[in-house]
Scaffold this active site. Structure first.
Site, PDB file in Angstrom:
ATOM      1  CG  HIS A   1      -0.470  -0.077   2.522  1.00 24.94           C
ATOM      2  ND1 HIS A   1      -0.129   1.039   3.236  1.00 24.94           N
ATOM      3  CD2 HIS A   1      -0.204  -1.134   3.328  1.00 24.94           C
ATOM      4  CE1 HIS A   1       0.320   0.677   4.432  1.00 24.94           C
ATOM      5  NE2 HIS A   1       0.299  -0.641   4.515  1.00 24.94           N
TER       6      HIS A   1
ATOM      7  CG  ASP B   1      -2.414   4.000   3.029  1.00 27.99           C
ATOM      8  OD1 ASP B   1      -2.166   3.004   2.329  1.00 27.99           O
ATOM      9  OD2 ASP B   1      -3.056   3.926   4.098  1.00 27.99           O
TER      10      ASP B   1
ATOM     11  CG  ASP C   1       2.859  -0.509   7.729  1.00 23.83           C
ATOM     12  OD1 ASP C   1       2.413  -0.852   6.618  1.00 23.83           O
ATOM     13  OD2 ASP C   1       2.162  -0.501   8.756  1.00 23.83           O
TER      14      ASP C   1
ATOM     15  CD  GLU D   1      -3.154  -1.861   5.705  1.00 25.36           C
ATOM     16  OE1 GLU D   1      -3.411  -2.931   6.275  1.00 25.36           O
ATOM     17  OE2 GLU D   1      -2.584  -0.917   6.283  1.00 25.36           O
ATOM     18  CD  GLU D   2      -1.155   1.749   7.906  1.00 29.21           C
ATOM     19  OE1 GLU D   2      -1.875   1.368   8.846  1.00 29.21           O
ATOM     20  OE2 GLU D   2      -0.053   1.246   7.625  1.00 29.21           O
TER      21      GLU D   2
ATOM     22  CG  ASP E   1      -1.101  -7.185   1.350  1.00 27.07           C
ATOM     23  OD1 ASP E   1      -0.282  -6.311   0.993  1.00 27.07           O
ATOM     24  OD2 ASP E   1      -2.169  -6.917   1.922  1.00 27.07           O
TER      25      ASP E   1
ATOM     26  CG  HIS F   1      15.221  -0.347  23.344  1.00 24.64           C
ATOM     27  ND1 HIS F   1      16.429  -0.733  23.829  1.00 24.64           N
ATOM     28  CD2 HIS F   1      14.667   0.473  24.268  1.00 24.64           C
ATOM     29  CE1 HIS F   1      16.603  -0.181  25.022  1.00 24.64           C
ATOM     30  NE2 HIS F   1      15.542   0.549  25.307  1.00 24.64           N
TER      31      HIS F   1
END
Ligand SMILES: *[C@@H]1O[C@H](CO)[C@@H](O)[C@H](O)[C@H]1NC(C)=O
Ligand SMILES: *[C@@H]1O[C@H](CO)[C@@H](O)[C@H](O)[C@H]1NC(C)=O
Ligand SMILES: *[C@@H]1O[C@H](CO)[C@@H](O)[C@H](O)[C@H]1NC(C)=O
Ligand SMILES: *[C@@H]1O[C@H](CO)[C@@H](O)[C@H](O)[C@H]1NC(C)=O
Ligand SMILES: *[C@@H]1O[C@H](CO)[C@@H](O)[C@H](O)[C@H]1NC(C)=O
Ligand SMILES: [Zn+2]
Length: 619
Positions: free
Chosen positions: A194, A196, A229, A263-264, A292, A570
């Protein structure tokens, strides 16, 4: 192999053999007594160890503790190269027809030139802030979508060869379909990602050492929202295809790239439209497989697992609305709508859904894989898991032990519920006529929207009756009442069934496994170490929820290590190694930066996967 090991190392001898050298001295008599005692203790322990599976009897702990230390092979810990019946592993699958091409590209991908190009392409994509908002209006009406046009310009500038050679279609303006025609009529397949990203919240800005839309490369990390992502996957797919084009590769099997752009948030404007377009253009069930974004490689300390998701949980937000007659607070009834609503909420919380570990379910398959291959898996659980393959009592105990081991298992094995919203009352001296709450549910793989709705109806009907309220549940009248009504509804109409479970016995799954292994084992940084590929359940949802009609072979996997994603001080998961679970929550952490070396590792995977699917005879 395990029983033999048990014989040799751990079964105590029964005292038959060394009889001849006895001397009737006090010393040897006490030695004999000591030995008899030790043997008895050992035998009792072994019996307990074998038959004592309950965590609730403290007496079970001692022999476990004692024997487990000596008998590491007891319950079949397999080395990653060994196949298993409970967690079938195929061998690495290297392209054969395109072996030379694949090897040439392996070399190219390790060059400094390629690395710089990959960093540049990802950085350029990240510099376009394609944020997706929950309250976005439709494309064409809400101007916040316009940034996607800029991303398209950037992609075209980075990959002119792809735009020249493949057919590009825009669906609902910003959805991207790339069609790469194959020379045969073999079923096409789909790679998706995706465009976005999650909006950057003001209060998190100081966590960003570099601007979230800088795409800055600091020598190790590429910084920015979307690096992990999901622009990392999108750019790596395009880099693989561009490299194949450059080498003159032309596919036998048609390849489709499908890139959504919300998608988000809800996914409807992007993948929702893309899926409809693909179904109309190519037909229902017309694709060999779909890959995906999804779960990653995890190094559990020596053994690396790759955990592509083969199913996703379902979803339902139930709104509970209680309406009563209004009136004045000076003459109140015993219960206002708020008081009544609180009783319904209490009933919901007091009756959580039962978790269940079913042999047919994905969590069981994952558990079998970890038990078979993870050296750090607790020995008693390993043994229990093995037994649970055929033994119902062991299955039950295993379920209880897993649930006790980590709260995450409640989410993995059952439908979860969380009362997340509440509303009611307008004025301190007016009776509230209406109060409502919303309960968020993630539905277990083995359950359904209808089963969840029925659970709520069964639970709340007696209460509605008790308070003389009419119950209207999901559009039907359940009970009548004179004092008001309680309505159950799907809050935003976003009900989603748990996804179909992708078959893992054959074909596409074996091919994905083999490609992951080929890419991993040929990595210059991995020293030919092996990876175990494990099916997993995703407890969140991706764009794949829209693609179910296109193929039953849907996989969710991103070719990155959890440690390739940088999360402030971290790396994600650092310091929290939990061997019993691999159902990671990675997707839910904010990610700040992506390891540059992960670019070519991922491109190598996509390249081998494309070549393998292309030369396969998958139906
Ligand atoms: C591993 O086992 C599975 C099922 O038991 C089998 O289908 C598969 O072919 C085996 N893999 C190899 C490499 O032998
Ligand atoms: C692009 O579309 C045309 C017409 O449908 C087709 O002939 C051609 O093969 C397609 N090219 C690619 C690379 O898919
Ligand atoms: C439910 O009951 C109300 C009032 O009695 C009625 O108007 C409505 O049509 C009923 N709905 C259904 C789905 O039966
Ligand atoms: C591979 O070997 C090198 C040199 O022995 C070592 O530095 C590196 O850590 C190893 N990598 C892995 C992933 O084991
Ligand atoms: C899948 O097919 C069903 C039945 O034809 C249809 O109702 C549904 O809308 C389709 N799903 C999507 C996401 O297009
Ligand atoms: Zn994503």
């Amino acid at each position: 192999m395990a029983p033999a090991h048990l014989d040799v190392v751990c079964r105590p001898t029964n005292g038959k053999t060394p009889r001849k050298h006895w001397h009737e001295s006090g010393w040897s008599r006490s030695l004999l007594t000591f030995r008899v005692l030790m043997y008895s203790l050992a035998i009792i322990s072994l019996v307990l160890y074998t038959f004592c599976d309950s965590a609730f009897f403290p007496i079970c702990y001692l022999p476990r503790f004692w024997l487990a230390g000596h008998c590491n092979g007891l319950a079949e810990l397999l080395s990653p190269g060994v196949n298993s019946t409970t967690c079938p592993q195929w061998t690495a699958l290297h392209p054969t027809k395109y072996r030379g091409l694949s090897e040439d590209l392996d070399v190219a991908y390790n060059s400094e030139d390629f690395k710089q190009r990959a960093i540049q392409a990802l950085g350029d994509a990240v510099r376009v802030p394609t944020e997706s908002y929950d309250d976005n209006g439709p494309v064409g009406e809400d101007s916040r979508w316009d940034t996607f046009a800029e991303l398209h310009r950037v992609l075209e500038a980075s990959f002119p060869r792809i735009y020249k050679s493949l057919n590009v279609t825009k669906v609902n303006t910003y959805g991207l379909i790339f069609h790469w025609q194959g020379s045969t009529s073999a079923k096409p397949y789909i790679l998706t990602a995706h465009q976005d990203v999650v909006p950057v919240e003001e209060q998190t800005i100081e966590e960003w050492k570099h601007d979230p839309y800088s795409g800055y490369y600091d020598g190790t990390w590429i910084w920015g929202r979307g690096t992990c992502d999901d622009k990392g996957d999108l750019i790596r797919q395009l880099l693989a295809i561009d490299s194949l084009l450059k080498q003159g590769f032309s596919p036998a099997r048609t390849l489709i790239l499908s890139y959504g752009f919300d998608e988000e948030s809800k996914g409807i404007e992007g993948a929702g439209h893309l899926a409809r377009y693909l179904e109309e253009t190519y037909g229902r069930d017309s694709f060999a497989l779909l890959l995906d974004e999804g779960d990653l490689y995890t190094d559990t300390g020596g053994i690396v697992f790759a955990t592509p998701s083969t199913s996703e949980k379902g979803y339902l937000d139930v709104k509970i609305t209680v309406s009563t007659l209004g009136g004045h607070s000076s003459v109140p009834p015993s219960h206002t709508s708020i008081g009544l609503l609180s009783r319904f909420i209490a009933a919901v919380e007091d009756n959580p859904h039962q978790a269940s570990l079913s042999r047919r379910g994905t969590p069981f398959a994952t558990t079998q894989c970890l038990a078979a291959y993870d050296p750090a898996y607790p020995e008693d659980l390993r043994k229990l898991a093995r037994k649970a393959v055929a033994d119902d009592a062991a299955l039950k105990v295993l379920q209880e032990r897993l649930l006790a081991s980590d709260p995450l298992y409640k989410a993995v094995l059952g439908t979860t519920q969380a009362v997340d919203l509440i509303e009611g009352g307008v004025k301190v001296n007016a009776l509230p006529e209406r109060a409502n709450a919303v309960v968020n549910h993630r539905i277990a793989e083995h359950s359904s929207v209808a089963e969840l709705q029925q659970h709520m109806i069964d639970l709340l009907t007696p209460l509605a009756t008790k308070y003389d309220l009419a119950l209207v549940a999901f559009g039907s009248n359940v009970t009548r009442g004179g004092a008001g009504e309680v309505v159950l509804s799907d809050f935003l109409g976003t009900a989603l069934e748990p996804s179909p479970v992708t078959p893992t016995g054959y074909g596409p799954w074996a091919l994905l496994q083999g490609s992951i292994k080929a890419a991993f084992e040929s990595s210059p940084t991995r020293n030919s170490s092996k990876v175990v590929v494990v099916p997993s359940l995703s407890i969140g949802n991706t764009d794949t929820q829209f693609y179910w009609n296109l193929t039953k072979h849907i996989f969710r996997f991103s070719p990155s290590f959890d440690t390739d994603r940088f999360n402030g001080e971290h790396t994600v998961n650092e310091g929290k190694r939990c061997s019993v679970t691999l159902f990671s929550l990675l997707m839910q952490f904010p990610k700040l930066a992506f390891r540059a070396d992960s670019m070519n590792e991922g491109v190598r995977f996509y390249t081998k996967f494309i070549l393998n699917v292309d030369e396969s005879d998958l139906p």
